[in-house]
Enzyme design. Structure first.
Site, PDB file in Angstrom:
ATOM      1  N   HIS A 154       0.864  -1.177   0.000  1.00  0.00           N
ATOM      2  CA  HIS A 154       0.000   0.000   0.000  1.00  0.00           C
ATOM      3  C   HIS A 154       0.906   1.234   0.000  1.00  0.00           C
ATOM      4  CE1 HIS A 154      -3.986   1.849   1.615  1.00  0.00           C
ATOM      5  NE2 HIS A 154      -3.307   2.723   0.892  1.00  0.00           N
ATOM      6  N   GLU A 175      -2.418  -1.652  -3.374  1.00  0.00           N
ATOM      7  CA  GLU A 175      -3.562  -0.972  -2.773  1.00  0.00           C
ATOM      8  C   GLU A 175      -3.327   0.526  -2.744  1.00  0.00           C
ATOM      9  OE1 GLU A 175      -3.638  -2.626   1.155  1.00  0.00           O
ATOM     10  OE2 GLU A 175      -5.051  -4.162   0.529  1.00  0.00           O
ATOM     11  N   HIS A 224      -7.617  -6.810   6.834  1.00  0.00           N
ATOM     12  CA  HIS A 224      -7.393  -5.806   7.887  1.00  0.00           C
ATOM     13  C   HIS A 224      -7.582  -6.416   9.273  1.00  0.00           C
ATOM     14  CE1 HIS A 224      -6.336  -1.573   8.705  1.00  0.00           C
ATOM     15  NE2 HIS A 224      -6.823  -1.883   9.889  1.00  0.00           N
TER      16      HIS A 224
END
Ligand SMILES: CC(=O)[C@@H](O)[C@H](O)COP(=O)(O)O
Ligand SMILES: NCC(=O)COP(=O)(O)O
Length: 250
Positions: free
Chosen positions: A47, A78, A199
């Protein structure tokens, strides 16, 4: 027909976070990716946030090249498509991109896209990524009523944001929350979407999640997995997470 097993994508954000605290280049994110893939991880997730707090611009092509040397492995990038994500998607054409509606300085990802509010601006960037041959996943709260709209903007998959499950795990609310995720997954699949999840998943809560939520194609796990690797090493940790996935399908 037996359900196909969930793929494990290792998120390397936190390796980069430690690396960035000195100018020595260690711990290496490329070396971490190599060991995790050799240990059986199905993919790597990063990310690259605009503030460069962990994964930085030049990490991404290096990881993309490494993943390309592992047949069948996937690279998932991401980010917010209205910030810096699309430059990486256009340049590298990863197997998957996951659109996350984070602000630039956000502490961590903590919510999914909103529909109908986000539909109009999402549609063109989803279409652009797909035109480049990149699978598009939308980071979503487990809300069944939003899944048809996610499909309507052209997404291939949704990634269910699992923090609320992680918080409920081991409490009296665990089964109720799992039921809401299972309903969201079924709604996504009924709309023609694949289902990813991520997550705050960890060694303790992963198997229960995969047993209860049908058809999860990929979990992307970083914070807890890298924390475990500090104790166990990358190889043993990846194998421990793969065993938790296997247990869900046993
Ligand atoms: C989208 C998501 O839940 C995570 O993949 C995200 O990458 C976490 O970001 P940090 O590692 O910066 O907390
Ligand atoms: N998309 C979730 C991810 O990549 C890693 O999230 P976390 O395990 O670091 O919470």
């Amino acid at each position: 027909m037996t359900a196909s097993k969930t793929a494990l994508s290792v998120n390397l954000n936190k390796v980069a976070l430690v690396r960035n605290t000195r100018h020595l280049g260690i711990p290496s994110v490329v070396r971490a990716a190599s060991i995790c893939l050799q240990a059986g991880a199905h993919g790597i997730t990063v990310h690259p946030r605009p503030d460069g707090r962990h994964i930085r611009g030049d990490d991404v092509p290096a990881l993309s090249e490494l993943v390309g040397h592992h047949a069948g492995a996937e690279f998932n990038i991401e980010g917010n498509p209205f910030h810096n994500l699309m430059e990486h998607v256009r340049l590298l054409r990863p197997h998957q991109c996951t659109f996350v509606p984070d602000t630039e300085g956000q502490f961590t990802s903590d919510h999914g896209w909103e529909f109908p509010a986000d539909a109009q601006r999402l549609r063109p960037v989803v279409q652009e990524a797909r035109s480049l041959g990149v699978r598009v996943s939308l980071f979503m709260d487990p809300r069944p009523e939003l899944m048809a709209a996610a499909r309507e903007v052209g997404a291939d998959r949704v990634e269910l944001y699992t923090e609320s499950y992680a918080r409920a795990w081991g409490t009296v609310r665990q089964d109720e929350v799992l039921g809401s995720f299972a309903e969201a997954a079924r709604a996504a699949q009924a709309a023609g979407l694949g289902v990813n999840a991520g997550h705050d998943l960890n060694r303790d809560n992963l198997t229960d999640f995969l047993r209860a939520v049908p058809g999860v194609q990929e979990v992307s796990i970083g914070h807890a997995l890298i924390s475990d690797a500090l104790e166990l090493g990358y190889e043993a940790t990846v194998k421990a997470y793969l065993a938790r996935i296997d247990a869900a399908f046993a």
